[in-house]
Design a protein around this motif. Structure first.
Motif, mmCIF file in Angstrom:
data_model
loop_
_atom_site.group_PDB
_atom_site.id
_atom_site.type_symbol
_atom_site.label_atom_id
_atom_site.label_comp_id
_atom_site.label_asym_id
_atom_site.label_seq_id
_atom_site.Cartn_x
_atom_site.Cartn_y
_atom_site.Cartn_z
ATOM 1 N N ALA A 12 0.908 -1.271 -0.064
ATOM 2 C CA ALA A 12 -0.140 -0.052 -0.099
ATOM 3 C C ALA A 12 0.944 1.353 -0.053
ATOM 4 O O ALA A 12 0.307 2.138 -0.787
ATOM 5 N N LYS A 13 1.979 1.416 0.696
ATOM 6 C CA LYS A 13 2.823 2.575 0.637
ATOM 7 C C LYS A 13 3.504 2.460 -0.637
ATOM 8 O O LYS A 13 3.702 4.032 -0.833
ATOM 9 N N ARG A 14 3.783 1.499 -1.215
ATOM 10 C CA ARG A 14 4.667 1.822 -2.728
ATOM 11 C C ARG A 14 3.504 2.156 -3.813
ATOM 12 O O ARG A 14 3.659 3.433 -4.394
ATOM 13 N N GLY A 34 9.254 14.435 2.489
ATOM 14 C CA GLY A 34 9.221 13.994 3.832
ATOM 15 C C GLY A 34 10.094 12.852 4.318
ATOM 16 O O GLY A 34 10.925 12.614 3.401
ATOM 17 N N THR A 35 9.863 12.154 5.232
ATOM 18 C CA THR A 35 10.573 10.775 5.622
ATOM 19 C C THR A 35 9.813 10.059 6.202
ATOM 20 O O THR A 35 8.545 10.073 6.841
ATOM 21 N N GLY A 36 10.493 8.896 6.128
ATOM 22 C CA GLY A 36 9.632 7.532 6.582
ATOM 23 C C GLY A 36 9.601 6.759 5.519
ATOM 24 O O GLY A 36 9.981 6.670 4.495
ATOM 25 N N SER A 37 9.094 5.391 5.888
ATOM 26 C CA SER A 37 9.047 4.181 4.785
ATOM 27 C C SER A 37 8.100 4.579 3.562
ATOM 28 O O SER A 37 8.456 4.115 2.471
ATOM 29 N N THR A 38 7.207 5.381 3.965
ATOM 30 C CA THR A 38 6.354 5.686 2.665
ATOM 31 C C THR A 38 6.871 6.644 1.763
ATOM 32 O O THR A 38 6.990 6.537 0.605
ATOM 33 N N MET A 39 7.740 7.632 2.498
ATOM 34 C CA MET A 39 8.325 8.702 1.733
ATOM 35 C C MET A 39 9.700 8.020 1.099
ATOM 36 O O MET A 39 10.195 8.517 -0.328
ATOM 37 N N ILE A 89 5.511 16.689 0.011
ATOM 38 C CA ILE A 89 4.853 15.286 0.320
ATOM 39 C C ILE A 89 5.377 14.711 1.481
ATOM 40 O O ILE A 89 6.707 14.730 1.849
ATOM 41 N N ASP A 90 4.502 14.247 2.262
ATOM 42 C CA ASP A 90 5.038 13.583 3.516
ATOM 43 C C ASP A 90 4.206 12.648 3.957
ATOM 44 O O ASP A 90 3.023 12.495 3.598
ATOM 45 N N GLY A 91 4.416 11.693 4.827
ATOM 46 C CA GLY A 91 3.655 10.671 5.428
ATOM 47 C C GLY A 91 3.179 11.349 6.571
ATOM 48 O O GLY A 91 3.206 12.175 7.112
ATOM 49 N N ALA A 92 2.582 10.043 7.517
ATOM 50 C CA ALA A 92 1.806 10.350 8.775
ATOM 51 C C ALA A 92 1.674 9.167 9.420
ATOM 52 O O ALA A 92 1.768 8.030 8.864
ATOM 53 N N ASP A 93 1.672 9.268 10.740
ATOM 54 C CA ASP A 93 1.503 7.862 11.551
ATOM 55 C C ASP A 93 -0.043 7.796 11.838
ATOM 56 O O ASP A 93 -0.225 6.514 12.058
ATOM 57 N N GLU A 94 -0.853 8.955 11.936
ATOM 58 C CA GLU A 94 -2.280 8.929 11.936
ATOM 59 C C GLU A 94 -2.732 10.269 11.280
ATOM 60 O O GLU A 94 -1.955 11.216 11.128
ATOM 61 N N VAL A 102 -0.851 13.016 13.178
ATOM 62 C CA VAL A 102 0.233 12.717 14.038
ATOM 63 C C VAL A 102 1.296 12.382 13.442
ATOM 64 O O VAL A 102 1.391 11.439 12.572
ATOM 65 N N LYS A 103 2.531 13.092 13.311
ATOM 66 C CA LYS A 103 3.553 12.894 12.792
ATOM 67 C C LYS A 103 4.839 12.519 13.607
ATOM 68 O O LYS A 103 4.683 12.924 14.721
ATOM 69 N N GLY A 104 5.979 12.177 13.064
ATOM 70 C CA GLY A 104 7.166 12.136 14.149
ATOM 71 C C GLY A 104 7.656 10.743 14.577
ATOM 72 O O GLY A 104 8.694 10.407 15.219
ATOM 73 N N GLY A 105 6.896 9.688 13.763
ATOM 74 C CA GLY A 105 7.341 8.397 14.441
ATOM 75 C C GLY A 105 8.644 8.243 13.815
ATOM 76 O O GLY A 105 9.642 7.292 14.442
ATOM 77 N N GLY A 106 9.220 8.814 12.890
ATOM 78 C CA GLY A 106 10.552 8.682 12.250
ATOM 79 C C GLY A 106 11.487 9.787 12.770
ATOM 80 O O GLY A 106 12.749 9.904 12.467
ATOM 81 N N ALA A 107 11.044 10.203 14.049
ATOM 82 C CA ALA A 107 11.828 11.616 14.755
ATOM 83 C C ALA A 107 12.206 12.607 13.857
ATOM 84 O O ALA A 107 13.077 13.437 14.258
ATOM 85 N N ALA A 108 11.589 12.935 12.663
ATOM 86 C CA ALA A 108 11.952 14.012 11.659
ATOM 87 C C ALA A 108 10.817 15.085 11.967
ATOM 88 O O ALA A 108 11.092 15.946 10.976
ATOM 89 N N LEU A 109 10.351 15.256 13.016
ATOM 90 C CA LEU A 109 8.969 16.074 13.082
ATOM 91 C C LEU A 109 9.232 17.580 12.913
ATOM 92 O O LEU A 109 8.855 18.233 12.220
ATOM 93 N N LEU A 110 10.467 17.809 13.574
ATOM 94 C CA LEU A 110 11.022 19.553 13.363
ATOM 95 C C LEU A 110 11.377 19.561 11.887
ATOM 96 O O LEU A 110 10.646 20.869 11.542
ATOM 97 N N SER A 129 -4.566 2.005 6.829
ATOM 98 C CA SER A 129 -4.474 1.750 8.067
ATOM 99 C C SER A 129 -4.256 3.243 9.022
ATOM 100 O O SER A 129 -4.333 3.137 10.284
ATOM 101 N N LYS A 130 -3.736 4.204 8.259
ATOM 102 C CA LYS A 130 -3.458 5.361 9.148
ATOM 103 C C LYS A 130 -4.826 6.246 9.441
ATOM 104 O O LYS A 130 -4.546 7.249 10.135
ATOM 105 N N LEU A 131 -5.752 5.959 8.387
ATOM 106 C CA LEU A 131 -6.810 6.956 8.722
ATOM 107 C C LEU A 131 -7.606 6.439 10.242
ATOM 108 O O LEU A 131 -8.053 5.369 10.449
HETATM 109 C C1 5RP Z 1 8.468 10.902 10.402
HETATM 110 C C2 5RP Z 1 7.118 10.980 10.177
HETATM 111 C C3 5RP Z 1 6.482 9.741 9.171
HETATM 112 O O1 5RP Z 1 5.798 10.545 7.964
HETATM 113 C C4 5RP Z 1 5.647 8.803 9.815
HETATM 114 O O2 5RP Z 1 6.298 8.228 10.951
HETATM 115 C C5 5RP Z 1 5.028 7.751 8.650
HETATM 116 O O3 5RP Z 1 5.864 6.748 8.538
HETATM 117 P P1 5RP Z 1 6.013 5.729 7.612
HETATM 118 O O4 5RP Z 1 5.726 6.077 6.175
HETATM 119 O O5 5RP Z 1 7.176 4.801 7.726
HETATM 120 O O6 5RP Z 1 4.696 4.767 8.245
HETATM 121 O O7 5RP Z 1 6.516 11.695 10.548
HETATM 122 O O8 5RP Z 1 8.960 11.528 11.391
#
Ligand code: 5RP
Length: 261
Positions: A12-14, A34-39, A89-94, A102-110, A129-131
């Protein structure tokens, strides 16, 4: 990568990453990455486009995204070379139905917030699954400076209790896989607040940053213009969220547009 090697969520991320680039990225654009596995999939898709000769430049939101972009040949620019980005373009945790994330699961929120604030438009890419109806099952990351972090943590707790969260709400300093405190790209710590549910994300977004020592947090409200979701079969849905007002004042083109309604 062969489909068999990917989990349903990774498929789904791909799918959402390639759909986002195909639909919204045009030659000549300046992109916030943005940052994360989706990005990571988005960066691959952008690299594919660059390889066809498209003149696209990116601004990364982490050293991780920077390194991947450079490795794949995506040209990067610095903040001294532009005023506004065409698209972030960026991902989200929720993400909820208003596009609050809610972002920052990858610690890149700032860095993600700084880049988001430079964008004329923000596109969130996520698997379905993030919705969520209510944010907060995913712990809220709060980035704090190292100096006096225990005092900052106490102040965060006092503030949360004032906001009717339980006195024993779990505030956990994030650690690396080796158990050391995780240090962000800006040299700060992350405190994950296990709130379970965030009934009023706008208040938290606006107020948490006033606590001395808090640099930023992962609640992004009124930032996202559109969310693109994919399920593991590659079905894409679009959620338009550009009408949600920002919780904090923003002087960017996007912020002024939203403030004006
Ligand atoms: C990183 C983030 C990411 O966008 C968020 O953690 C989603 O990551 P993933 O695409 O790996 O599920 O906010 O700080």
């Amino acid at each position: 990568m062969a489909d068999d090697d990917l989990s349903p969520q990774d498929r789904a991320k791909r799918a959402v990453a390639y759909a986002a680039v195909e639909r919204y990225v045009k030659p000549g654009m300046l992109l916030g990455l943005g940052t994360g596995s989706t990005m990571a999939w988005v960066v691959r898709a952008v690299a594919d486009l660059v390889a066809t000769g498209a003149d696209i430049k990116g601004v990364p939101t982490s050293t991780r995204t920077r390194d991947q972009a450079l490795e794949l040949g995506v040209p990067l620019i610095g903040f001294d070379e532009f005023d506004q980005l065409d698209l972030v373009i960026d991902g989200a945790d929720e993400v909820d139905h208003a596009g609050t994330m809610v972002k920052g699961g990858g610690a890149a929120l700032l860095w993600e917030r700084i880049v988001a604030d430079s964008g004329t438009s923000f596109l969130c890419v996520a698997d379905t699954s993030k919705l969520v109806d209510t944010l907060g099952a995913f712990p809220l990351p709060i980035e704090v400076v190292q100096f006096g972090w225990q005092a900052t943590e106490r102040a965060i707790r006092r503030f949360l209790v004032e906001q009717c969260y339980p006195e024993d709400v779990a505030l956990v300093v994030r650690t690396t896989s080796s158990g050391e405190p995780l240090v962000t790209d800006s040299g700060n710590l992350i405190i994950d607040a296990h709130l379970q549910a965030i009934p009023d994300p706008f208040v938290l977004d606006r107020e948490l940053v006033w606590i001395p020592g808090v640099v930023e947090h992962g609640l992004f409200s009124g930032i996202c213009d559109r969310v693109l979701f994919a399920d593991p079969d590659g079905a894409i849905t679009v959620l338009e969220t550009g009408d949600t007002p920002p919780a904090r004042p923003s002087t960017t083109v996007r912020g002024r547009r939203q403030a004006a309604g």
